[in-house]
Design a protein around this motif. Structure first.
Motif, PDB file in Angstrom:
ATOM      1  N   HIS A 221       1.360  -1.067  -0.220  1.00 30.07           N
ATOM      2  CA  HIS A 221       0.005   0.298  -0.356  1.00 30.07           C
ATOM      3  C   HIS A 221       0.711   1.163   0.036  1.00 30.07           C
ATOM      4  N   ASP A 222       0.671   1.909  -0.653  1.00 32.76           N
ATOM      5  CA  ASP A 222       1.687   3.610  -1.202  1.00 32.76           C
ATOM      6  C   ASP A 222       0.810   4.444  -0.055  1.00 32.76           C
ATOM      7  N   THR A 223       1.084   4.743   1.479  1.00 32.77           N
ATOM      8  CA  THR A 223       0.498   5.106   2.047  1.00 32.77           C
ATOM      9  C   THR A 223       1.044   6.584   1.811  1.00 32.77           C
ATOM     10  N   HIS A 224       2.419   7.235   1.686  1.00 26.07           N
ATOM     11  CA  HIS A 224       2.594   8.515   1.708  1.00 26.07           C
ATOM     12  C   HIS A 224       2.552   8.344   3.208  1.00 26.07           C
ATOM     13  N   ALA A 225       2.513   7.598   4.304  1.00 22.05           N
ATOM     14  CA  ALA A 225       2.971   7.930   5.727  1.00 22.05           C
ATOM     15  C   ALA A 225       3.396   7.159   6.164  1.00 22.05           C
ATOM     16  N   ARG A 252       4.764  13.241   2.088  1.00 21.59           N
ATOM     17  CA  ARG A 252       4.473  12.543   2.984  1.00 21.59           C
ATOM     18  C   ARG A 252       2.980  13.003   3.176  1.00 21.59           C
ATOM     19  N   ASP A 253       2.246  12.000   3.700  1.00 23.78           N
ATOM     20  CA  ASP A 253       0.481  12.929   3.243  1.00 23.78           C
ATOM     21  C   ASP A 253      -0.159  12.766   4.989  1.00 23.78           C
ATOM     22  N   ASP A 254       0.620  12.229   5.421  1.00 23.53           N
ATOM     23  CA  ASP A 254      -0.208  11.775   6.455  1.00 23.53           C
ATOM     24  C   ASP A 254       0.514  11.091   8.316  1.00 23.53           C
ATOM     25  N   ASP A 255       0.180  11.018   9.078  1.00 20.07           N
ATOM     26  CA  ASP A 255       0.379  10.861  10.106  1.00 20.07           C
ATOM     27  C   ASP A 255       2.345  11.647  10.093  1.00 20.07           C
ATOM     28  N   PHE A 256       2.257  12.855  10.057  1.00 18.09           N
ATOM     29  CA  PHE A 256       3.585  13.725  10.268  1.00 18.09           C
ATOM     30  C   PHE A 256       4.178  13.225  11.599  1.00 18.09           C
ATOM     31  N   PRO A 257       5.536  12.386  10.454  1.00 16.15           N
ATOM     32  CA  PRO A 257       6.752  12.358  12.578  1.00 16.15           C
ATOM     33  C   PRO A 257       7.122  14.019  12.198  1.00 16.15           C
ATOM     34  N   PRO A 258       7.865  13.699  13.282  1.00  9.49           N
ATOM     35  CA  PRO A 258       9.524  14.919  14.037  1.00  9.49           C
ATOM     36  C   PRO A 258      10.167  15.323  13.321  1.00  9.49           C
ATOM     37  N   GLU A 259      10.184  16.387  13.084  1.00  8.98           N
ATOM     38  CA  GLU A 259      11.078  17.588  12.405  1.00  8.98           C
ATOM     39  C   GLU A 259      11.825  16.764  11.766  1.00  8.98           C
TER      40      GLU A 259
END
Length: 450
Positions: A221-225, A252-259
């Motif tokens: 699944h190509d989640t970008h997350a 990155r489109d979702d579940d964004f990680p820390p900087e």
């Protein structure tokens, strides 16, 4: 943009706008074209532009791989965004996103997602004509992205690399190569990324996408997350062993990680680029020593005359493609019988994935709905979406979902139902239809179709 080279970039999203501004070494960003308004650009995007950061609009709704010719309004909107952002190019996808309508005398359906185009001569002819229409309507060069797919069309006549090569040869369009999508298609469809890269014209690459995903039950699944996995970086290494791409962008489109995690992924991408040494090629006339053009990505990779060498798609080809795409999309979003030639298990996986995506997007644009429904939201929406396709975009979908619940006398809690009623009325300006009204309207629609 230095000497026509984009450099290393990241997808700009509102949720990480401030982070993107702080990340070191970001040469350029990409914005979802449909999410920005030319007259009211986000302040963060304006600040990036003031710093000299290139901004590229990335469209998701043209559906150039569909049977219909490109919508003039959508092309105009994309052109306006390119001009407002001062972009050197615009990008879209090799995909179809809607089907049905007058061409096939069937109901209009929206996928809300990028779906694969069959790699057939009919589909290629239609795509090439649609691309030429788009090219003539846009103020800057167009680049098209290969997409990830869960399903494969039966009876395909070309590999992905050959299909892309012929597209470039006929239209002169540039390519946006997503290495994560090549890996997705390797897992899901058994297509070797190295073979695809060997077949496509790497000199036509405008830039590259890198993104994360996850494998579940043998399906990628190509989640970008998720973080970018090593397998995707390996495909990037394979590509950069063949050519030095003008730009590489982290999505990155979702579940964004820390900087710090985003910065680390960008550093890893830079490391891959720096460690790869593609074979030297003789620079084209007027190019820089590194082969790049001084004024940005080359608009056409073949002479303009070649763009008219191939015949336009005839209406019969459009009709054949339209019927096939409408049958597939109807099975995926409207619960109609699935075409027999397809992998039925994969169709079920794709159908559920589309419904889950719908539920997530509706929850984003109408956050009051999951707030009112609580834990019941997802199950209620998936049940609603099972045989109710989206026809007019996600905002209308949210309204239709709320109306459906109210007609059914839900939610069961009176206070929640009152809140949902107020929410619906504030946006619709009328009272929800009674159940008998809906039944009458549905019966009338059936009679009209007959």
């Amino acid at each position: 943009m230095r000497h026509g080279i984009l450099g290393t970039g990241i997808g700009w999203r509102p949720e990480i706008a401030e982070t993107v501004e702080r990340l070191p070494g970001v040469d350029w960003v990409e914005v979802v074209a449909e999410n920005v308004c030319p007259g009211h650009l986000p302040e963060s995007v304006e600040r990036l532009r003031a710093r000299g950061v290139t901004v590229v609009p990335h469209g998701v709704s043209l559906g150039l791989g569909g049977a219909d010719r490109p919508d003039e309004r959508r092309l105009k909107d994309l052109a306006e965004r390119a001009e407002a952002l001062g972009s050197p190019l615009v990008t879209e996808h090799i995909a179809f996103v809607r089907a049905g309508g007058p061409l096939t005398a069937s109901q209009h359906l929206e996928a809300g997602h990028l779906l694969p185009v069959p790699r057939t001569r009919d589909a290629l002819a239609v795509l090439c004509e649609n691309v030429r229409i788009a090219q003539d309507s846009l103020p800057v060069p167009l680049a098209l992205e290969n997409i990830a797919a869960l399903i494969a069309w039966p009876g395909e006549e070309m590999s992905e690399g050959r299909f892309l090569a012929e597209l470039v040869e006929r239209t002169g369009v540039q390519l946006l190569i997503d290495v994560a999508n090549l890996h997705t298609n390797f897992v899901n469809r058994g297509e070797d990324p190295a073979k695809a890269l060997a077949e496509l014209p790497v000199e036509a690459i405008a830039y590259v996408h890198v993104a994360g995903g996850v494998e579940r039950d043998g399906v990628w699944h190509d989640t970008h997350a998720h973080p970018v996995p090593e397998q995707v970086l390996d495909v990037l290494r394979e590509l950069t062993s063949r050519v030095a791409p003008p730009g590489v962008l982290l999505e990155r489109d979702d579940d964004f990680p820390p900087e710090a995690e985003l910065a680390s992924e960008l550093a890893t991408i830079r490391s891959v680029l720096e460690s790869s040494r593609p074979p030297k090629r003789n620079p084209a006339p007027g190019s820089q020593p590194d082969g790049s053009r001084p004024d940005g990505p080359e608009p056409e990779s073949v002479p303009p005359a070649a763009r008219t060498a191939a015949p336009a798609a005839d209406e019969a080809a459009r009709e054949r493609l339209g019927i096939a795409q409408a049958a597939l999309l109807s099975a995926l979003v409207a619960g109609t019988p699935a075409p027999e030639e397809f992998d039925q298990r994969r169709l079920r996986v794709q159908s559920r994935a589309l419904a889950v995506k719908r539920s997530r997007v509706v929850a984003k644009i109408a956050p009051e709905l999951p707030e009112i429904l609580g834990r019941e939201y997802r199950a209620a929406f998936l049940a609603y979406a099972r045989n109710r396709p989206m026809r007019s975009g996600y905002r209308r979908d949210a309204m239709s979902f709320a109306e459906h619940l109210l007609v059914e006398g839900r939610p069961g809690d009176p206070a929640a139902r009152e809140r949902l009623t107020r929410w619906w009325q504030e946006r619709a300006g009328v009272r929800p239809r009674r159940r008998t009204d809906r039944i009458f309207r549905a019966a009338r629609a059936v009679l009209v179709r007959r």
